[in-house]
Design a protein around this motif. Sequence first.
Motif, PDB file in Angstrom:
ATOM      1  N   ILE A  97       0.841  -1.207   0.000  1.00  0.00           N
ATOM      2  CA  ILE A  97       0.000   0.000   0.000  1.00  0.00           C
ATOM      3  C   ILE A  97       0.874   1.254   0.000  1.00  0.00           C
ATOM      4  CG2 ILE A  97      -1.671   1.326   1.344  1.00  0.00           C
ATOM      5  CD1 ILE A  97      -2.828  -1.355   2.297  1.00  0.00           C
ATOM      6  N   GLY A  98       1.918   1.257   0.838  1.00  0.00           N
ATOM      7  CA  GLY A  98       2.819   2.411   0.898  1.00  0.00           C
ATOM      8  C   GLY A  98       3.543   2.658  -0.406  1.00  0.00           C
ATOM      9  N   SER A  99       3.957   1.577  -1.085  1.00  0.00           N
ATOM     10  CA  SER A  99       4.683   1.745  -2.351  1.00  0.00           C
ATOM     11  C   SER A  99       3.772   2.223  -3.467  1.00  0.00           C
ATOM     12  CB  SER A  99       5.341   0.417  -2.748  1.00  0.00           C
ATOM     13  OG  SER A  99       4.371  -0.564  -3.060  1.00  0.00           O
ATOM     14  N   MET A 100       2.487   1.872  -3.404  1.00  0.00           N
ATOM     15  CA  MET A 100       1.557   2.285  -4.456  1.00  0.00           C
ATOM     16  C   MET A 100       1.180   3.753  -4.342  1.00  0.00           C
ATOM     17  SD  MET A 100       0.896  -0.374  -6.439  1.00  0.00           S
ATOM     18  CE  MET A 100      -0.646  -0.013  -7.239  1.00  0.00           C
ATOM     19  N   ARG A 101       1.336   4.346  -3.170  1.00  0.00           N
ATOM     20  CA  ARG A 101       0.926   5.748  -3.004  1.00  0.00           C
ATOM     21  C   ARG A 101       2.118   6.677  -2.742  1.00  0.00           C
ATOM     22  NH1 ARG A 101       0.308   7.184   2.368  1.00  0.00           N
ATOM     23  NH2 ARG A 101       0.543   5.522   3.908  1.00  0.00           N
ATOM     24  N   VAL A 102       3.280   6.312  -3.235  1.00  0.00           N
ATOM     25  CA  VAL A 102       4.463   7.159  -3.068  1.00  0.00           C
ATOM     26  C   VAL A 102       4.296   8.447  -3.875  1.00  0.00           C
ATOM     27  CG1 VAL A 102       5.698   6.044  -4.983  1.00  0.00           C
ATOM     28  CG2 VAL A 102       6.980   7.232  -3.193  1.00  0.00           C
ATOM     29  N   PHE A 103       4.703   9.563  -3.258  1.00  0.00           N
ATOM     30  CA  PHE A 103       4.616  10.844  -3.966  1.00  0.00           C
ATOM     31  C   PHE A 103       5.808  11.745  -3.662  1.00  0.00           C
ATOM     32  CE2 PHE A 103       3.434  15.377  -3.888  1.00  0.00           C
ATOM     33  CZ  PHE A 103       3.160  15.564  -5.229  1.00  0.00           C
ATOM     34  N   ASP A 104       6.114  11.950  -2.385  1.00  0.00           N
ATOM     35  CA  ASP A 104       7.127  12.940  -2.012  1.00  0.00           C
ATOM     36  C   ASP A 104       8.496  12.626  -2.597  1.00  0.00           C
ATOM     37  OD1 ASP A 104       7.325  10.684  -0.447  1.00  0.00           O
ATOM     38  OD2 ASP A 104       7.583  11.728   1.452  1.00  0.00           O
ATOM     39  N   THR A 105       8.890  11.348  -2.572  1.00  0.00           N
ATOM     40  CA  THR A 105      10.199  10.967  -3.120  1.00  0.00           C
ATOM     41  C   THR A 105      10.280  11.271  -4.615  1.00  0.00           C
ATOM     42  OG1 THR A 105      10.361   9.198  -1.478  1.00  0.00           O
ATOM     43  CG2 THR A 105      11.842   9.071  -3.373  1.00  0.00           C
ATOM     44  N   ILE A 106       9.214  10.936  -5.344  1.00  0.00           N
ATOM     45  CA  ILE A 106       9.189  11.179  -6.791  1.00  0.00           C
ATOM     46  C   ILE A 106       9.172  12.670  -7.086  1.00  0.00           C
ATOM     47  CG2 ILE A 106       7.897  10.793  -8.923  1.00  0.00           C
ATOM     48  CD1 ILE A 106       9.107   8.251  -7.794  1.00  0.00           C
ATOM     49  N   LYS A 107       8.330  13.405  -6.401  1.00  0.00           N
ATOM     50  CA  LYS A 107       8.175  14.835  -6.662  1.00  0.00           C
ATOM     51  C   LYS A 107       9.477  15.593  -6.414  1.00  0.00           C
ATOM     52  CE  LYS A 107       6.485  18.981  -7.099  1.00  0.00           C
ATOM     53  NZ  LYS A 107       6.403  19.571  -8.460  1.00  0.00           N
ATOM     54  N   LEU A 108      10.142  15.306  -5.325  1.00  0.00           N
ATOM     55  CA  LEU A 108      11.312  16.091  -4.928  1.00  0.00           C
ATOM     56  C   LEU A 108      12.599  15.629  -5.603  1.00  0.00           C
ATOM     57  CD1 LEU A 108      10.441  16.346  -1.151  1.00  0.00           C
ATOM     58  CD2 LEU A 108      10.423  18.222  -2.782  1.00  0.00           C
ATOM     59  N   MET A 109      12.691  14.346  -5.958  1.00  0.00           N
ATOM     60  CA  MET A 109      13.946  13.846  -6.509  1.00  0.00           C
ATOM     61  C   MET A 109      13.979  13.874  -8.036  1.00  0.00           C
ATOM     62  SD  MET A 109      14.987  10.684  -3.973  1.00  0.00           S
ATOM     63  CE  MET A 109      16.545  10.443  -4.834  1.00  0.00           C
ATOM     64  N   THR A 110      12.884  13.508  -8.692  1.00  0.00           N
ATOM     65  CA  THR A 110      12.914  13.407 -10.157  1.00  0.00           C
ATOM     66  C   THR A 110      11.818  14.205 -10.847  1.00  0.00           C
ATOM     67  OG1 THR A 110      11.509  11.435 -10.178  1.00  0.00           O
ATOM     68  CG2 THR A 110      13.888  11.083  -9.984  1.00  0.00           C
ATOM     69  N   ASP A 111      10.799  14.626 -10.100  1.00  0.00           N
ATOM     70  CA  ASP A 111       9.649  15.339 -10.666  1.00  0.00           C
ATOM     71  C   ASP A 111       9.015  14.540 -11.812  1.00  0.00           C
ATOM     72  OD1 ASP A 111       7.916  17.475 -10.473  1.00  0.00           O
ATOM     73  OD2 ASP A 111       8.937  18.653 -12.000  1.00  0.00           O
ATOM     74  N   GLY A 112       9.020  13.224 -11.667  1.00  0.00           N
ATOM     75  CA  GLY A 112       8.416  12.350 -12.671  1.00  0.00           C
ATOM     76  C   GLY A 112       9.308  12.017 -13.853  1.00  0.00           C
TER      77      GLY A 112
END
Length: 303
Positions: free
Chosen positions: A232-247
Amino acid sequence: MKRQKQNSLRSMHQREALIGWAFITPQMAGFIIFVLLPLFSVFMYGMQDKNLLFGTSSFIGFGNFTRLFADPLFTKSMINTLIFSAGVVPLNLIFSLLLALYLGKGKNGALFVRGIIFLPVVTSGVAWAIVWKYLLQGGTAGPVNWLLDQIGIAGPNWLFEKGWAMTSVIVTRVMKNLGMNVLIFMGAVMNMPNDVIEAARIDGAKGWKLFYKIKLPLLMPTVMMVTIVTVIGSMRVFDTIKLMTDGGPEGSTMVLVYYIYHQAFKMFDTGYASAIAVVLFLVVLLLTALQWFMRKRISYYEA
């Protein structure tokens, strides 16, 4: 006399019921206001052509959901989410279980190692992502590549190359949440029945055989619970993606939650973002239910 006793018992039960309702009412009110109503609203918005910027809204039925099938970015974000989960969940489970088995023995330095492992859990996710974004800079500007350069290895541009970007966010996410699962597994390891383990040792079980045949079945209920929470935690990840790679780069790390954010707050297409959120909810629900129903086949302790 009998009637008075019945009335007294009835009034006592009513008083206890009122006290019980008084205790659960705040929790129920919070659940309804902050969980059920937003969830219902998301389902309703998913059936509307709703624009956050202009404030317009019109009912279109399942138009947003049919649009998903023709959206290549949705397909890509779904695949990225599954890749991210497929990387995070096994790594997290394997390393947390191994560390818990080691720390559960109480060897020298166990308290120190336990503190180091749990430290990222209490660290702000934003601070964690920003620090790792600095550490993984390309060239020799980042400390990681600088260290690799000292031993003659040319480090990649971690966050701006497709394969390395996803690998980087997976590894940093595993390290961030590892400590919580270690703590849960340690509780299970320390509560394993010693008489069963000692009997197995007397019968000649040791090493891998002892772990696979005895310890792992004893830990399986905890493994199932940790697996569900980690998925569940891995499916709703956001902060790591947003701040490190921005998608990026080129959408290679755009997961579903980030795509929801992109559609809602960059494209202002709230209705379509809500439809994606509904799909994510259903995917998580399906995976959780699947794991829950599989528990009887995997765990020896489920009736």
